[in-house]
Design a protein around this motif. Sequence first.
Motif, PDB file in Angstrom:
ATOM      1  N   GLY A  15       6.793  28.116 -23.622  1.00 26.07           N
ATOM      2  CA  GLY A  15       8.122  27.744 -23.314  1.00 26.07           C
ATOM      3  C   GLY A  15       8.384  27.432 -21.915  1.00 26.07           C
ATOM      4  O   GLY A  15       9.453  26.804 -21.810  1.00 26.07           O
ATOM      5  N   GLU A  16       7.441  27.738 -21.122  1.00 29.88           N
ATOM      6  CA  GLU A  16       7.616  27.220 -19.912  1.00 29.88           C
ATOM      7  C   GLU A  16       7.377  25.757 -19.333  1.00 29.88           C
ATOM      8  O   GLU A  16       6.864  24.992 -20.277  1.00 29.88           O
ATOM      9  CB  GLU A  16       6.784  27.991 -18.828  1.00 29.88           C
ATOM     10  N   SER A  17       7.618  25.307 -18.163  1.00 29.07           N
ATOM     11  CA  SER A  17       7.333  24.002 -17.842  1.00 29.07           C
ATOM     12  C   SER A  17       6.364  23.919 -16.537  1.00 29.07           C
ATOM     13  O   SER A  17       5.996  24.731 -15.997  1.00 29.07           O
ATOM     14  CB  SER A  17       8.745  23.329 -17.334  1.00 29.07           C
ATOM     15  N   LEU A  18       5.880  22.688 -16.468  1.00 32.48           N
ATOM     16  CA  LEU A  18       5.014  22.592 -15.393  1.00 32.48           C
ATOM     17  C   LEU A  18       5.290  20.799 -14.889  1.00 32.48           C
ATOM     18  O   LEU A  18       5.716  20.116 -15.732  1.00 32.48           O
ATOM     19  CB  LEU A  18       3.547  22.513 -15.616  1.00 32.48           C
ATOM     20  N   ARG A  19       5.217  20.766 -13.632  1.00 38.75           N
ATOM     21  CA  ARG A  19       5.157  19.329 -13.181  1.00 38.75           C
ATOM     22  C   ARG A  19       3.814  19.066 -12.487  1.00 38.75           C
ATOM     23  O   ARG A  19       3.351  19.590 -11.373  1.00 38.75           O
ATOM     24  CB  ARG A  19       6.252  19.110 -12.305  1.00 38.75           C
ATOM     25  N   LEU A  20       3.202  17.883 -12.910  1.00 33.44           N
ATOM     26  CA  LEU A  20       1.882  17.692 -12.558  1.00 33.44           C
ATOM     27  C   LEU A  20       1.999  16.398 -11.433  1.00 33.44           C
ATOM     28  O   LEU A  20       3.069  15.697 -11.789  1.00 33.44           O
ATOM     29  CB  LEU A  20       0.989  17.110 -13.650  1.00 33.44           C
ATOM     30  N   SER A  21       1.208  16.216 -10.359  1.00 38.87           N
ATOM     31  CA  SER A  21       1.454  15.424  -9.520  1.00 38.87           C
ATOM     32  C   SER A  21       0.012  14.711  -9.404  1.00 38.87           C
ATOM     33  O   SER A  21      -1.168  15.069  -9.586  1.00 38.87           O
ATOM     34  CB  SER A  21       1.518  15.987  -8.265  1.00 38.87           C
ATOM     35  N   CYS A  22       0.042  13.172  -9.061  1.00 39.73           N
ATOM     36  CA  CYS A  22      -1.215  12.376  -9.100  1.00 39.73           C
ATOM     37  C   CYS A  22      -0.530  11.607  -7.967  1.00 39.73           C
ATOM     38  O   CYS A  22       0.123  10.635  -7.861  1.00 39.73           O
ATOM     39  CB  CYS A  22      -1.407  11.853 -10.141  1.00 39.73           C
ATOM     40  N   VAL A  23      -1.770  11.862  -6.788  1.00 44.34           N
ATOM     41  CA  VAL A  23      -1.574  11.145  -5.484  1.00 44.34           C
ATOM     42  C   VAL A  23      -2.282   9.835  -5.674  1.00 44.34           C
ATOM     43  O   VAL A  23      -3.665  10.109  -5.806  1.00 44.34           O
ATOM     44  CB  VAL A  23      -1.592  12.161  -4.381  1.00 44.34           C
ATOM     45  N   VAL A  24      -1.971   8.603  -5.268  1.00 46.65           N
ATOM     46  CA  VAL A  24      -2.787   7.449  -5.499  1.00 46.65           C
ATOM     47  C   VAL A  24      -3.025   6.946  -3.858  1.00 46.65           C
ATOM     48  O   VAL A  24      -2.137   6.760  -3.272  1.00 46.65           O
ATOM     49  CB  VAL A  24      -2.112   6.476  -6.421  1.00 46.65           C
ATOM     50  N   SER A  25      -4.138   6.926  -3.733  1.00 45.99           N
ATOM     51  CA  SER A  25      -4.667   6.253  -2.093  1.00 45.99           C
ATOM     52  C   SER A  25      -5.467   5.065  -2.357  1.00 45.99           C
ATOM     53  O   SER A  25      -6.301   5.174  -3.378  1.00 45.99           O
ATOM     54  CB  SER A  25      -5.386   7.522  -1.339  1.00 45.99           C
ATOM     55  N   GLY A  26      -5.485   4.176  -1.334  1.00 41.93           N
ATOM     56  CA  GLY A  26      -6.364   3.067  -1.663  1.00 41.93           C
ATOM     57  C   GLY A  26      -5.586   1.815  -2.327  1.00 41.93           C
ATOM     58  O   GLY A  26      -4.711   2.275  -3.366  1.00 41.93           O
ATOM     59  N   GLY A  27      -5.452   0.630  -1.798  1.00 43.42           N
ATOM     60  CA  GLY A  27      -5.055  -0.641  -2.795  1.00 43.42           C
ATOM     61  C   GLY A  27      -3.436  -0.546  -2.419  1.00 43.42           C
ATOM     62  O   GLY A  27      -2.796   0.190  -1.608  1.00 43.42           O
ATOM     63  N   THR A  28      -2.586  -1.027  -3.160  1.00 37.34           N
ATOM     64  CA  THR A  28      -1.296  -1.331  -3.000  1.00 37.34           C
ATOM     65  C   THR A  28      -0.590  -0.654  -4.395  1.00 37.34           C
ATOM     66  O   THR A  28      -0.952  -1.043  -5.556  1.00 37.34           O
ATOM     67  CB  THR A  28      -0.889  -2.872  -3.096  1.00 37.34           C
ATOM     68  N   PHE A  29       0.018   0.582  -4.042  1.00 38.27           N
ATOM     69  CA  PHE A  29       0.713   1.288  -4.927  1.00 38.27           C
ATOM     70  C   PHE A  29       1.306   0.556  -6.017  1.00 38.27           C
ATOM     71  O   PHE A  29       1.398   0.825  -7.364  1.00 38.27           O
ATOM     72  CB  PHE A  29       1.539   2.587  -4.303  1.00 38.27           C
ATOM     73  N   SER A  30       2.298  -0.275  -5.446  1.00 32.63           N
ATOM     74  CA  SER A  30       3.210  -1.020  -6.434  1.00 32.63           C
ATOM     75  C   SER A  30       2.566  -2.000  -7.586  1.00 32.63           C
ATOM     76  O   SER A  30       2.915  -2.235  -8.257  1.00 32.63           O
ATOM     77  CB  SER A  30       4.197  -1.612  -5.675  1.00 32.63           C
ATOM     78  N   ASP A  31       1.176  -2.495  -7.189  1.00 37.24           N
ATOM     79  CA  ASP A  31       0.288  -3.108  -8.125  1.00 37.24           C
ATOM     80  C   ASP A  31      -0.081  -2.222  -9.247  1.00 37.24           C
ATOM     81  O   ASP A  31      -0.540  -3.084 -10.482  1.00 37.24           O
ATOM     82  CB  ASP A  31      -0.777  -3.517  -7.430  1.00 37.24           C
ATOM     83  N   TYR A  32      -0.205  -1.032  -9.215  1.00 34.20           N
ATOM     84  CA  TYR A  32      -0.557  -0.086 -10.222  1.00 34.20           C
ATOM     85  C   TYR A  32       0.211   0.132 -11.456  1.00 34.20           C
ATOM     86  O   TYR A  32       1.426   0.118 -11.343  1.00 34.20           O
ATOM     87  CB  TYR A  32      -1.343   1.033  -9.760  1.00 34.20           C
ATOM     88  N   ALA A  33      -0.494   0.466 -12.680  1.00 32.80           N
ATOM     89  CA  ALA A  33       0.011   1.187 -13.844  1.00 32.80           C
ATOM     90  C   ALA A  33      -0.737   2.509 -13.721  1.00 32.80           C
ATOM     91  O   ALA A  33      -1.901   2.708 -13.530  1.00 32.80           O
ATOM     92  CB  ALA A  33      -0.142   0.703 -15.044  1.00 32.80           C
ATOM     93  N   VAL A  34      -0.159   3.834 -13.726  1.00 35.98           N
ATOM     94  CA  VAL A  34      -0.534   4.917 -13.789  1.00 35.98           C
ATOM     95  C   VAL A  34      -0.472   5.710 -15.102  1.00 35.98           C
ATOM     96  O   VAL A  34       0.947   5.700 -15.633  1.00 35.98           O
ATOM     97  CB  VAL A  34      -0.047   5.708 -12.433  1.00 35.98           C
ATOM     98  N   ALA A  35      -1.362   6.196 -15.576  1.00 35.26           N
ATOM     99  CA  ALA A  35      -1.493   6.988 -16.734  1.00 35.26           C
ATOM    100  C   ALA A  35      -1.934   8.333 -17.074  1.00 35.26           C
ATOM    101  O   ALA A  35      -2.550   8.606 -15.835  1.00 35.26           O
ATOM    102  CB  ALA A  35      -2.040   6.203 -18.044  1.00 35.26           C
ATOM    103  N   TRP A  36      -1.372   9.306 -17.795  1.00 39.83           N
ATOM    104  CA  TRP A  36      -1.732  10.610 -17.943  1.00 39.83           C
ATOM    105  C   TRP A  36      -2.403  10.730 -19.418  1.00 39.83           C
ATOM    106  O   TRP A  36      -1.872  10.315 -20.367  1.00 39.83           O
ATOM    107  CB  TRP A  36      -0.542  11.394 -17.932  1.00 39.83           C
ATOM    108  N   PHE A  37      -3.586  11.311 -19.166  1.00 38.77           N
ATOM    109  CA  PHE A  37      -4.099  11.884 -20.296  1.00 38.77           C
ATOM    110  C   PHE A  37      -4.555  13.189 -20.512  1.00 38.77           C
ATOM    111  O   PHE A  37      -4.500  14.119 -19.246  1.00 38.77           O
ATOM    112  CB  PHE A  37      -5.647  10.935 -20.596  1.00 38.77           C
TER     113      PHE A  37
END
Length: 125
Positions: A15-37
Motif C-alpha cells: 500500500g505504500e509508495s516509492l519514487r525511483l530515480s535514474c541519473v543519466v550522465s554522458g551524452g546530451t540528456f534531451s536526446d534520450y528516451a529513458v525507460a523503466w523495467f
Amino acid sequence: DVQLQASGGGLVQAGESLRLSCVVSGGTFSDYAVAWFRQAPGKEREGLSCITINDHSTYYGEFMKGRLTVSSDNVKKTVYLQMNSLQPEDTAVYYCAAGYYCTIIHITTEGMNYWGKGTQVTVSS
C-alpha cells in the motif's frame, strides 16, 4: 560513455509508495528516451514506462497500470518513476535504460542501449 544510476528502492509495506530515480550522465540528456523495467526472480523482464526527454512524452506498459508516473528533470538529468499502492508482487529489481526512442505499444528493450545496475524494491504484506 553514457552511464545510468538507479536509486530509491527499499523495503516498504503493501500500500505504500516509492519514487525511483535514474541519473543519466554522458551524452546530451534531451536526446534520450529513458525507460523503466523490472525483473523478479525466475520471471522475465517487464517493461513499465518510457519517457522521451525532449518533449516529455510518456508511455506506460500493461504492468502496474494506473499506479505509475514517469517524469524527468532536465536540470538534474534525472528521470523519476513514482510507484503507488505497491503490492508484494511488485517485489523485483527495477532498472532504468536509455536509448533514442520509446517503443509505445509495449515497453520493450528495443533500442535501449544503455542500462543502469538496478535498485531492489521489496514489498512486504
